[in-house]
Scaffold this motif. Structure first.
Motif, PDB file in Angstrom:
ATOM      1  N   ASP A  24     -10.087  -8.159 -58.737  1.00 24.28           N
ATOM      2  CA  ASP A  24      -9.129  -7.082 -58.495  1.00 24.28           C
ATOM      3  C   ASP A  24      -7.740  -7.635 -58.230  1.00 24.28           C
ATOM      4  O   ASP A  24      -6.740  -7.131 -58.740  1.00 24.28           O
ATOM      5  CB  ASP A  24      -9.581  -6.242 -57.285  1.00 24.28           C
ATOM      6  CG  ASP A  24     -10.836  -5.441 -57.555  1.00 24.28           C
ATOM      7  OD1 ASP A  24     -11.006  -4.976 -58.698  1.00 24.28           O
ATOM      8  OD2 ASP A  24     -11.659  -5.292 -56.625  1.00 24.28           O
ATOM      9  N   LEU A  25      -7.690  -8.695 -57.414  1.00 28.59           N
ATOM     10  CA  LEU A  25      -6.393  -9.203 -56.947  1.00 28.59           C
ATOM     11  C   LEU A  25      -6.361 -10.711 -57.047  1.00 28.59           C
ATOM     12  O   LEU A  25      -7.246 -11.398 -56.510  1.00 28.59           O
ATOM     13  CB  LEU A  25      -6.173  -8.779 -55.484  1.00 28.59           C
ATOM     14  CG  LEU A  25      -4.739  -8.807 -54.966  1.00 28.59           C
ATOM     15  CD1 LEU A  25      -3.982  -7.596 -55.485  1.00 28.59           C
ATOM     16  CD2 LEU A  25      -4.736  -8.766 -53.436  1.00 28.59           C
ATOM     17  N   VAL A  27      -3.999 -13.762 -55.904  1.00 26.70           N
ATOM     18  CA  VAL A  27      -2.884 -14.120 -55.038  1.00 26.70           C
ATOM     19  C   VAL A  27      -2.447 -15.541 -55.371  1.00 26.70           C
ATOM     20  O   VAL A  27      -3.278 -16.452 -55.401  1.00 26.70           O
ATOM     21  CB  VAL A  27      -3.268 -14.050 -53.544  1.00 26.70           C
ATOM     22  CG1 VAL A  27      -2.051 -14.323 -52.667  1.00 26.70           C
ATOM     23  CG2 VAL A  27      -3.889 -12.703 -53.204  1.00 26.70           C
ATOM     24  N   ALA A  41      -6.613  -7.658 -48.517  1.00 31.70           N
ATOM     25  CA  ALA A  41      -7.262  -7.098 -49.699  1.00 31.70           C
ATOM     26  C   ALA A  41      -8.780  -7.214 -49.611  1.00 31.70           C
ATOM     27  O   ALA A  41      -9.508  -6.264 -49.940  1.00 31.70           O
ATOM     28  CB  ALA A  41      -6.746  -7.804 -50.950  1.00 31.70           C
ATOM     29  N   VAL A  48     -11.118 -10.771 -54.539  1.00 32.32           N
ATOM     30  CA  VAL A  48      -9.859 -11.507 -54.381  1.00 32.32           C
ATOM     31  C   VAL A  48     -10.052 -12.983 -54.709  1.00 32.32           C
ATOM     32  O   VAL A  48     -11.061 -13.592 -54.338  1.00 32.32           O
ATOM     33  CB  VAL A  48      -9.338 -11.385 -52.929  1.00 32.32           C
ATOM     34  CG1 VAL A  48      -8.019 -12.152 -52.767  1.00 32.32           C
ATOM     35  CG2 VAL A  48      -9.175  -9.930 -52.529  1.00 32.32           C
ATOM     36  N   ALA A 228      -7.154 -10.724 -63.870  1.00 32.97           N
ATOM     37  CA  ALA A 228      -7.005  -9.954 -62.632  1.00 32.97           C
ATOM     38  C   ALA A 228      -6.420  -8.591 -62.947  1.00 32.97           C
ATOM     39  O   ALA A 228      -5.629  -8.432 -63.895  1.00 32.97           O
ATOM     40  CB  ALA A 228      -6.107 -10.694 -61.650  1.00 32.97           C
ATOM     41  N   VAL A 230      -4.500  -7.035 -60.880  1.00 35.19           N
ATOM     42  CA  VAL A 230      -3.132  -7.099 -60.373  1.00 35.19           C
ATOM     43  C   VAL A 230      -2.916  -8.479 -59.768  1.00 35.19           C
ATOM     44  O   VAL A 230      -3.855  -9.097 -59.252  1.00 35.19           O
ATOM     45  CB  VAL A 230      -2.859  -5.988 -59.324  1.00 35.19           C
ATOM     46  CG1 VAL A 230      -3.719  -6.166 -58.083  1.00 35.19           C
ATOM     47  CG2 VAL A 230      -1.377  -5.923 -58.951  1.00 35.19           C
ATOM     48  N   VAL A 232      -0.404 -10.919 -57.203  1.00 32.82           N
ATOM     49  CA  VAL A 232       0.587 -10.935 -56.129  1.00 32.82           C
ATOM     50  C   VAL A 232       1.211 -12.323 -56.066  1.00 32.82           C
ATOM     51  O   VAL A 232       0.506 -13.322 -55.904  1.00 32.82           O
ATOM     52  CB  VAL A 232      -0.026 -10.567 -54.765  1.00 32.82           C
ATOM     53  CG1 VAL A 232       1.024 -10.724 -53.662  1.00 32.82           C
ATOM     54  CG2 VAL A 232      -0.566  -9.146 -54.784  1.00 32.82           C
ATOM     55  N   VAL A 393      -0.309  -5.317 -50.434  1.00 31.14           N
ATOM     56  CA  VAL A 393      -1.585  -4.797 -50.931  1.00 31.14           C
ATOM     57  C   VAL A 393      -1.467  -3.303 -51.219  1.00 31.14           C
ATOM     58  O   VAL A 393      -2.012  -2.803 -52.216  1.00 31.14           O
ATOM     59  CB  VAL A 393      -2.727  -5.091 -49.942  1.00 31.14           C
ATOM     60  CG1 VAL A 393      -4.039  -4.466 -50.433  1.00 31.14           C
ATOM     61  CG2 VAL A 393      -2.908  -6.597 -49.779  1.00 31.14           C
ATOM     62  N   ALA A 396       0.181  -3.147 -54.537  1.00 36.72           N
ATOM     63  CA  ALA A 396      -0.708  -3.663 -55.580  1.00 36.72           C
ATOM     64  C   ALA A 396      -1.782  -2.635 -55.935  1.00 36.72           C
ATOM     65  O   ALA A 396      -2.087  -2.417 -57.120  1.00 36.72           O
ATOM     66  CB  ALA A 396      -1.358  -4.964 -55.114  1.00 36.72           C
TER      67      ALA A 396
END
Length: 538
Positions: A24-25, A27, A41, A48, A228, A230, A232, A393, A396
């Motif tokens: 999903d995320l 970083v 997150a 993550v 991913a 999204v 960050v 978050v 995002a």
């Protein structure tokens, strides 16, 4: 819940898993902001992965003054919003999420004829306003006592090196002090890992996109693609090298390290006004391992961002000269045993380049990049990392249309913290960061220094060690290392639980021995041997 232990074996496994899934995320950046984003997150139920080109807390997050402060300085510059946010986040750290890593530190501002009645009155008003922020945040005076005037005798007990001649007394106010900034980052990373986040150090994002990145494993040279929903960008002062649309205005903060004994082993921080400034001070902060850290500067740092910033001689001289103005015996260059500098990733907003960097707002900025499509989280400061992470978050999730729970990191204790007790939290830890090595009643006979660094995990650090002599000091038998109260068990724990992959990770970030080059050189061989032995099983 998964294990919070970060190991070389786990790194290899999770790196392999990353090639076959879409997270999903993603970083990018393993400092306090990036690890804060990963924890937020993961705690919301998102999958993550965090990648860091070097090591946890490798950049700016290890070069701070190690204060969780209430933003008093920002009141003086009219930045009320940042000051209030700082006080509230300090409250969260000290009473809920990391009371084992933060203690109340008395800050002493001596009053002499040179201070002047006007300056003394201004300081008193400022401390009073800072106390209003404490009350507004809900922080009890049992956690952070309010400001008060003190007599010369008490000043001498807190900071013995202060010149007593013509000393009228002092203002004393309390703020929060981290045992170590890098230790906070490691705690965040491990807590995130316990909630399923993949924490991958020595992995560089060489190509950032809205839907993932191309990664390079620095240990093997292999490249892989991660997908991913999204991304960050939490790379701090390096954000502009990842995203060309980012405009930052780096500011260098320099510190010098002196032996605590040179200042009489103070138990309070010395606070000295910078001549000609109404809002800046130089601090002499007692810390762990028998050291006092003196800082800090706020100097423009244009040009390419160095991997490791270097203190200039002019900055070192400025710090020594300013502090020496209130000492019985001035500090000399020979008293300095170490220096360090960090770059603040200040956001270059419209009009910010017109004045000195000291006046640039520390307010953070979260936005979707027009060039990469990633969510950039910029600016801010150590104390407010949690709010920065929450905002990042939130954006995002909205930007990628993800389904996620609400943020609840204000009530999520980090590894080592005691469990929350009621709505008021646990209160601040009573453990000292002075590195005395004495035993504490609250630590079950464990050394105060160990409890201050590991909190509720202190006993486990010793119990989990399997290498010989685990309870002995890492410098045992080595001349000039009596002040290093780091145990051999802590070196082993760094490799088996905290993601350290080599001796440099341990010396420079897990223990901070490396802040003093002579200390680093004295125990390097021992640390290298311990880390190599620990990694054999990982």
């Amino acid at each position: 819940m998964q294990s919070t232990a970060l190991t070389a074996r786990r790194r290899r496994r999770e790196l392999d898993e990353l090639t076959a899934e879409t997270v999903d995320l993603l970083v990018v950046g393993g400092g306090v902001t990036g690890t804060g984003v990963a924890l937020d997150a993961a705690a919301r139920g998102l999958s993550v992965a965090l990648v860091e080109a070097h090591d946890l807390a490798w950049g700016t997050s290890r070069w701070s003054s190690k204060l969780a402060h209430g933003g008093l300085r920002y009141l003086a510059t009219g930045d009320v919003g940042v000051a209030r946010e700082s006080a509230r986040e300090r409250h969260v750290l000290m009473t809920r999420t990391a009371p084992h890593l933060v203690r109340a530190l008395p800050q002493v501002l001596p009053l002499t004829p040179g201070t002047g009645r006007r300056r003394g009155l201004t300081v008193g008003i400022g401390f009073g306003l800072g106390d209003l922020l404490r009350r507004d945040a809900g922080t009890s005076s049992l956690v952070l006592p309010g400001p008060r005037l003190a007599r010369p005798g008490e000043v001498a007990r807190l900071v013995p090196a202060v010149a007593r001649e013509r000393l009228h007394g002092a203002w004393i106010a309390h703020d929060g002090q981290l045992v170590d900034d890098a230790r906070l980052v490691v705690a965040l990373a491990r807590t995130a890992a316990g909630r399923g986040a993949k924490i991958l150090t020595r992995v560089r994002a060489v190509d950032l996109r809205a839907d993932g990145a191309t990664l390079e494993d620095a240990l093997t040279g292999a490249t892989l693609t991660v997908r991913a929903r999204v991304v960050v960008n939490a790379t701090g002062v390096w954000a502009g090298t990842v995203d060309p649309s980012v405009r930052l205005r780096p500011s260098r903060g320099t510190h010098v390290v002196v032996p605590a004994a040179r200042l009489g082993s103070p138990t309070g921080a010395l606070m000295v006004p910078v001549p000609g400034s109404g809002s800046r001070y130089v601090f002499a902060l007692p810390g762990q391992l028998g050291r006092v850290v003196i800082g800090l500067t706020d100097e423009e740092a244009p040009g390419p961002v160095p991997d490791v910033p270097v203190a200039t001689q002019a900055e070192i001289d400025f710090l020594l000269e300013t502090v020496s103005g209130v000492l019985a015996r001035p500090l000399l260059p020979d008293d300095v045993v170490g220096t360090f500098a960090g770059l603040r990733p200040l956001v270059d907003t419209a009009g910010s380049s017109d004045g000195p960097s000291a006046d640039v707002s520390r307010k953070h900025l979260v936005e979707v990049s027009p060039s990469t499509g990633a969510v950039n989280v910029l600016g801010g400061k150590l104390t407010t990392y949690r709010t920065m992470a929450e905002d990042a978050v939130d954006l995002a999730v909205k930007h990628a249309g993800l389904t996620a729970g609400p943020c609840w990191t204000t009530a999520l204790p980090l590894v080592g913290a005691p469990p929350l007790v009621g709505p008021g939290g646990t209160g601040v830890s009573t453990s000292s960061t002075s590195g005395t090595g004495s035993t504490s009643g609250t630590g079950g006979g464990l050394p105060d220094s160990l409890v201050a660094r590991y909190g509720n995990e202190a006993a486990e650090v010793l119990a989990a060690a399997v290498l010989p002599g685990s309870a002995s000091a890492v410098g045992q038998g080595i001349a000039g290392t009596a002040h290093l109260d780091i145990t051999r068990a802590e070196i082993e724990w760094a490799a088996t639980h905290e993601g350290a992959l080599d001796a440099d990770d341990v010396l420079d970030r897990r223990t901070r021995i490396g802040l003093v080059p002579a200390d680093r050189a004295a125990v390097r061989d021992v640390v290298e041997e311990l880390v190599a032995d620990a990694l054999k099983w990982l």
